[in-house]
Each structure stands twice: as structure tokens, then as C-alpha cells.
Design a protein around this motif. Structure first.
Motif, PDB file in Angstrom:
ATOM      1  N   HIS A  11       0.839  -1.210   0.000  1.00  0.00           N
ATOM      2  CA  HIS A  11       0.000   0.000   0.000  1.00  0.00           C
ATOM      3  C   HIS A  11       0.873   1.259   0.000  1.00  0.00           C
ATOM      4  CE1 HIS A  11      -3.392   2.604   0.794  1.00  0.00           C
ATOM      5  NE2 HIS A  11      -2.738   3.119   1.825  1.00  0.00           N
ATOM      6  N   ALA A  12       1.935   1.255   0.822  1.00  0.00           N
ATOM      7  CA  ALA A  12       2.834   2.407   0.855  1.00  0.00           C
ATOM      8  C   ALA A  12       3.529   2.596  -0.493  1.00  0.00           C
ATOM      9  CB  ALA A  12       3.868   2.235   1.967  1.00  0.00           C
ATOM     10  N   MET A  13       3.893   1.509  -1.132  1.00  0.00           N
ATOM     11  CA  MET A  13       4.510   1.610  -2.462  1.00  0.00           C
ATOM     12  C   MET A  13       3.514   2.162  -3.477  1.00  0.00           C
ATOM     13  SD  MET A  13       6.777  -1.875  -2.785  1.00  0.00           S
ATOM     14  CE  MET A  13       6.992  -1.651  -4.527  1.00  0.00           C
ATOM     15  N   ALA A  14       2.268   1.728  -3.381  1.00  0.00           N
ATOM     16  CA  ALA A  14       1.245   2.198  -4.318  1.00  0.00           C
ATOM     17  C   ALA A  14       1.026   3.697  -4.195  1.00  0.00           C
ATOM     18  CB  ALA A  14      -0.062   1.442  -4.086  1.00  0.00           C
ATOM     19  N   GLN A  15       1.087   4.221  -2.976  1.00  0.00           N
ATOM     20  CA  GLN A  15       0.914   5.659  -2.779  1.00  0.00           C
ATOM     21  C   GLN A  15       2.089   6.436  -3.374  1.00  0.00           C
ATOM     22  OE1 GLN A  15       0.363   5.979   1.456  1.00  0.00           O
ATOM     23  NE2 GLN A  15      -1.878   5.850   1.270  1.00  0.00           N
ATOM     24  N   ARG A  16       3.292   5.918  -3.220  1.00  0.00           N
ATOM     25  CA  ARG A  16       4.466   6.612  -3.741  1.00  0.00           C
ATOM     26  C   ARG A  16       4.643   6.415  -5.238  1.00  0.00           C
ATOM     27  NH1 ARG A  16       8.785   5.467   1.129  1.00  0.00           N
ATOM     28  NH2 ARG A  16       7.596   6.600   2.682  1.00  0.00           N
ATOM     29  N   LEU A  17       4.136   5.316  -5.770  1.00  0.00           N
ATOM     30  CA  LEU A  17       4.260   5.024  -7.197  1.00  0.00           C
ATOM     31  C   LEU A  17       2.912   5.174  -7.892  1.00  0.00           C
ATOM     32  CD1 LEU A  17       6.463   1.808  -6.885  1.00  0.00           C
ATOM     33  CD2 LEU A  17       7.235   4.127  -7.392  1.00  0.00           C
ATOM     34  N   SER A  18       2.221   6.251  -7.596  1.00  0.00           N
ATOM     35  CA  SER A  18       0.874   6.465  -8.138  1.00  0.00           C
ATOM     36  C   SER A  18       0.880   6.606  -9.656  1.00  0.00           C
ATOM     37  CB  SER A  18       0.235   7.693  -7.495  1.00  0.00           C
ATOM     38  OG  SER A  18       1.035   8.828  -7.731  1.00  0.00           O
ATOM     39  N   HIS A  19       2.031   6.920 -10.238  1.00  0.00           N
ATOM     40  CA  HIS A  19       2.108   7.040 -11.687  1.00  0.00           C
ATOM     41  C   HIS A  19       2.080   5.674 -12.379  1.00  0.00           C
ATOM     42  CE1 HIS A  19       6.265   6.462 -10.345  1.00  0.00           C
ATOM     43  NE2 HIS A  19       6.489   5.925 -11.528  1.00  0.00           N
ATOM     44  N   MET A  20       2.310   4.630 -11.626  1.00  0.00           N
ATOM     45  CA  MET A  20       2.261   3.282 -12.216  1.00  0.00           C
ATOM     46  C   MET A  20       0.824   2.782 -12.244  1.00  0.00           C
ATOM     47  SD  MET A  20       5.616   1.388 -10.662  1.00  0.00           S
ATOM     48  CE  MET A  20       5.294  -0.089 -11.591  1.00  0.00           C
ATOM     49  N   LYS A  21       0.537   1.958 -13.231  1.00  0.00           N
ATOM     50  CA  LYS A  21      -0.804   1.422 -13.378  1.00  0.00           C
ATOM     51  C   LYS A  21      -1.152   0.476 -12.227  1.00  0.00           C
ATOM     52  CE  LYS A  21      -3.629  -0.072 -17.190  1.00  0.00           C
ATOM     53  NZ  LYS A  21      -3.637  -0.534 -18.581  1.00  0.00           N
ATOM     54  N   SER A  22      -0.208  -0.376 -11.865  1.00  0.00           N
ATOM     55  CA  SER A  22      -0.431  -1.287 -10.749  1.00  0.00           C
ATOM     56  C   SER A  22       0.894  -1.553 -10.038  1.00  0.00           C
ATOM     57  CB  SER A  22      -1.041  -2.605 -11.229  1.00  0.00           C
ATOM     58  OG  SER A  22      -0.119  -3.288 -12.048  1.00  0.00           O
ATOM     59  N   VAL A  23       0.773  -1.971  -8.807  1.00  0.00           N
ATOM     60  CA  VAL A  23       1.948  -2.306  -8.007  1.00  0.00           C
ATOM     61  C   VAL A  23       2.008  -3.828  -7.912  1.00  0.00           C
ATOM     62  CG1 VAL A  23       3.018  -2.062  -5.732  1.00  0.00           C
ATOM     63  CG2 VAL A  23       1.760  -0.152  -6.726  1.00  0.00           C
ATOM     64  N   PRO A  24       3.174  -4.415  -8.106  1.00  0.00           N
ATOM     65  CA  PRO A  24       3.263  -5.881  -8.094  1.00  0.00           C
ATOM     66  C   PRO A  24       3.033  -6.468  -6.704  1.00  0.00           C
ATOM     67  CG  PRO A  24       5.438  -4.918  -8.233  1.00  0.00           C
ATOM     68  CD  PRO A  24       4.463  -3.784  -8.360  1.00  0.00           C
ATOM     69  N   ASP A  25       2.605  -7.708  -6.686  1.00  0.00           N
ATOM     70  CA  ASP A  25       2.510  -8.439  -5.420  1.00  0.00           C
ATOM     71  C   ASP A  25       3.926  -8.711  -4.923  1.00  0.00           C
ATOM     72  OD1 ASP A  25      -0.260  -8.562  -5.430  1.00  0.00           O
ATOM     73  OD2 ASP A  25      -0.262 -10.380  -6.656  1.00  0.00           O
ATOM     74  N   LEU A  26       4.106  -8.605  -3.627  1.00  0.00           N
ATOM     75  CA  LEU A  26       5.429  -8.770  -3.048  1.00  0.00           C
ATOM     76  C   LEU A  26       5.572 -10.163  -2.436  1.00  0.00           C
ATOM     77  CD1 LEU A  26       5.711  -5.344  -1.205  1.00  0.00           C
ATOM     78  CD2 LEU A  26       6.491  -5.921  -3.496  1.00  0.00           C
ATOM     79  N   THR A  27       6.704 -10.790  -2.710  1.00  0.00           N
ATOM     80  CA  THR A  27       7.047 -12.078  -2.120  1.00  0.00           C
ATOM     81  C   THR A  27       8.443 -11.942  -1.521  1.00  0.00           C
ATOM     82  OG1 THR A  27       5.784 -13.228  -3.811  1.00  0.00           O
ATOM     83  CG2 THR A  27       7.341 -14.541  -2.531  1.00  0.00           C
ATOM     84  N   PHE A  28       8.558 -12.187  -0.221  1.00  0.00           N
ATOM     85  CA  PHE A  28       9.849 -12.087   0.451  1.00  0.00           C
ATOM     86  C   PHE A  28      10.462 -13.477   0.576  1.00  0.00           C
ATOM     87  CE2 PHE A  28       7.592  -8.325   1.898  1.00  0.00           C
ATOM     88  CZ  PHE A  28       8.543  -7.338   1.663  1.00  0.00           C
ATOM     89  N   VAL A  29      11.750 -13.573   0.223  1.00  0.00           N
ATOM     90  CA  VAL A  29      12.492 -14.825   0.302  1.00  0.00           C
ATOM     91  C   VAL A  29      13.726 -14.564   1.151  1.00  0.00           C
ATOM     92  CG1 VAL A  29      13.703 -16.611  -0.998  1.00  0.00           C
ATOM     93  CG2 VAL A  29      11.711 -15.476  -1.983  1.00  0.00           C
ATOM     94  N   GLN A  30      13.898 -15.373   2.195  1.00  0.00           N
ATOM     95  CA  GLN A  30      15.029 -15.190   3.096  1.00  0.00           C
ATOM     96  C   GLN A  30      16.208 -16.033   2.626  1.00  0.00           C
ATOM     97  OE1 GLN A  30      14.246 -16.235   7.166  1.00  0.00           O
ATOM     98  NE2 GLN A  30      15.919 -14.961   7.918  1.00  0.00           N
ATOM     99  N   VAL A  31      17.402 -15.425   2.567  1.00  0.00           N
ATOM    100  CA  VAL A  31      18.624 -16.132   2.202  1.00  0.00           C
ATOM    101  C   VAL A  31      19.681 -15.859   3.266  1.00  0.00           C
ATOM    102  CG1 VAL A  31      18.198 -16.084  -0.274  1.00  0.00           C
ATOM    103  CG2 VAL A  31      19.440 -14.222   0.774  1.00  0.00           C
ATOM    104  N   ASP A  32      20.654 -16.742   3.331  1.00  0.00           N
ATOM    105  CA  ASP A  32      21.740 -16.592   4.292  1.00  0.00           C
ATOM    106  C   ASP A  32      22.997 -16.198   3.528  1.00  0.00           C
ATOM    107  OD1 ASP A  32      23.354 -16.604   6.485  1.00  0.00           O
ATOM    108  OD2 ASP A  32      23.283 -18.762   6.820  1.00  0.00           O
ATOM    109  N   VAL A  33      23.224 -14.912   3.405  1.00  0.00           N
ATOM    110  CA  VAL A  33      24.376 -14.409   2.669  1.00  0.00           C
ATOM    111  C   VAL A  33      25.665 -14.724   3.419  1.00  0.00           C
ATOM    112  CG1 VAL A  33      25.480 -12.327   1.754  1.00  0.00           C
ATOM    113  CG2 VAL A  33      23.023 -12.614   1.562  1.00  0.00           C
ATOM    114  N   GLY A  34      25.607 -14.780   4.742  1.00  0.00           N
ATOM    115  CA  GLY A  34      26.789 -15.081   5.539  1.00  0.00           C
ATOM    116  C   GLY A  34      27.384 -16.428   5.184  1.00  0.00           C
ATOM    117  N   ALA A  35      26.551 -17.438   4.972  1.00  0.00           N
ATOM    118  CA  ALA A  35      27.040 -18.766   4.598  1.00  0.00           C
ATOM    119  C   ALA A  35      27.670 -18.726   3.213  1.00  0.00           C
ATOM    120  CB  ALA A  35      25.908 -19.781   4.645  1.00  0.00           C
TER     121      ALA A  35
END
Length: 121
Positions: A35-59
Motif C-alpha cells: 500500500h505504501a509503495m502504491a501511494q508513492r508510485l501512483s504514476h504506475m498502473k499497478s503495483v506488483p505483489d510482493l514475495t519475500f524470500v530469506q537467504v543466508d548471505v553469511g554462509a
């Protein structure tokens, strides 16, 4: 859809809990972030669905350092035995079967395809 790769940094056992909480917060607040992205990117037609994936960069960094050591010749691996230990003895609790005791029949009869009654001409 937008796939966002997240790596939460920190060290120690208490930081592991904090890492899980941070990732959990992102997943739980996905709609609010969208929702916050949609407010800031109002010039875009739609905002994509977000999927978070956790990775272990340290390893991954640890593996990269190990690869650098190996390529520079500064790392020598200890001798490993046949079964992964320092010698060639079997792991505890394992035994090898004697070849004489090995019975391959198990009540099954093996037939070759050439054993038929037909003669080759």
C-alpha cells in the motif's frame, strides 16, 4: 509479481531470534508495504505483489572465502578415510557381510532369455 530477497545480518544466538522476527515482520506486513509503495508510485498502473524470500548471505560469503583459500593454495584438507572418518574403519554400528554368507537367490529363479525351447536357424 516482485520477488524480494532478504538477508538479515547479525551474529550470535540471540540475533537468530531477531533475524526470524525481522523476516516474519516483513511477511506479515506485506500488504501495508504494498500500500505504501502504491501511494508513492501512483504514476504506475499497478503495483506488483510482493514475495519475500530469506537467504543466508553469511554462509555464501564463508564458502567464497574457502574457495579463495583453496585457489591460493593456503588451504589443505585433512586426510579423510573411505567412510568420511580419519581412517578407513567402518562407522560405529556398521558391519560388512561376509561374501560366503551372501545369498543372492532369495527364493527367486533367474531365467535368461536365450533359455527358451526355440532353436536359432
Amino acid at each position: 509479481n516482485a520477488r524480494i530477497t532478504v538477508s538479515v545480518t547479525g551474529a550470535g544466538s540471540s540475533d537468530t531470534i531477531d533475524k526470524r522476527r525481522a523476516y516474519s515482520w516483513l511477511v506479515k506486513n506485506c500488504k501495508m508495504i504494498k500500500h505504501a509503495m502504491a501511494q508513492r508510485l501512483s504514476h504506475m498502473k499497478s503495483v506488483p505483489d510482493l514475495t519475500f524470500v530469506q537467504v543466508d548471505v553469511g554462509a555464501a560469503v564463508d564458502v567464497m572465502h574457502l574457495i579463495e583459500k583453496v585457489s591460493e593454495g593456503g588451504y589443505k584438507r585433512e586426510k579423510l578415510g573411505t567412510f568420511g572418518e580419519n581412517d578407513d574403519s567402518l562407522p560405529m554400528g556398521y558391519t560388512l557381510e561376509d561374501d560366503e554368507d551372501w545369498d543372492d537367490d532369495d527364493g527367486w529363479e533367474d531365467f535368461d532369455e536365450d533359455d527358451g525351447d526355440e532353436e536359432d536357424e
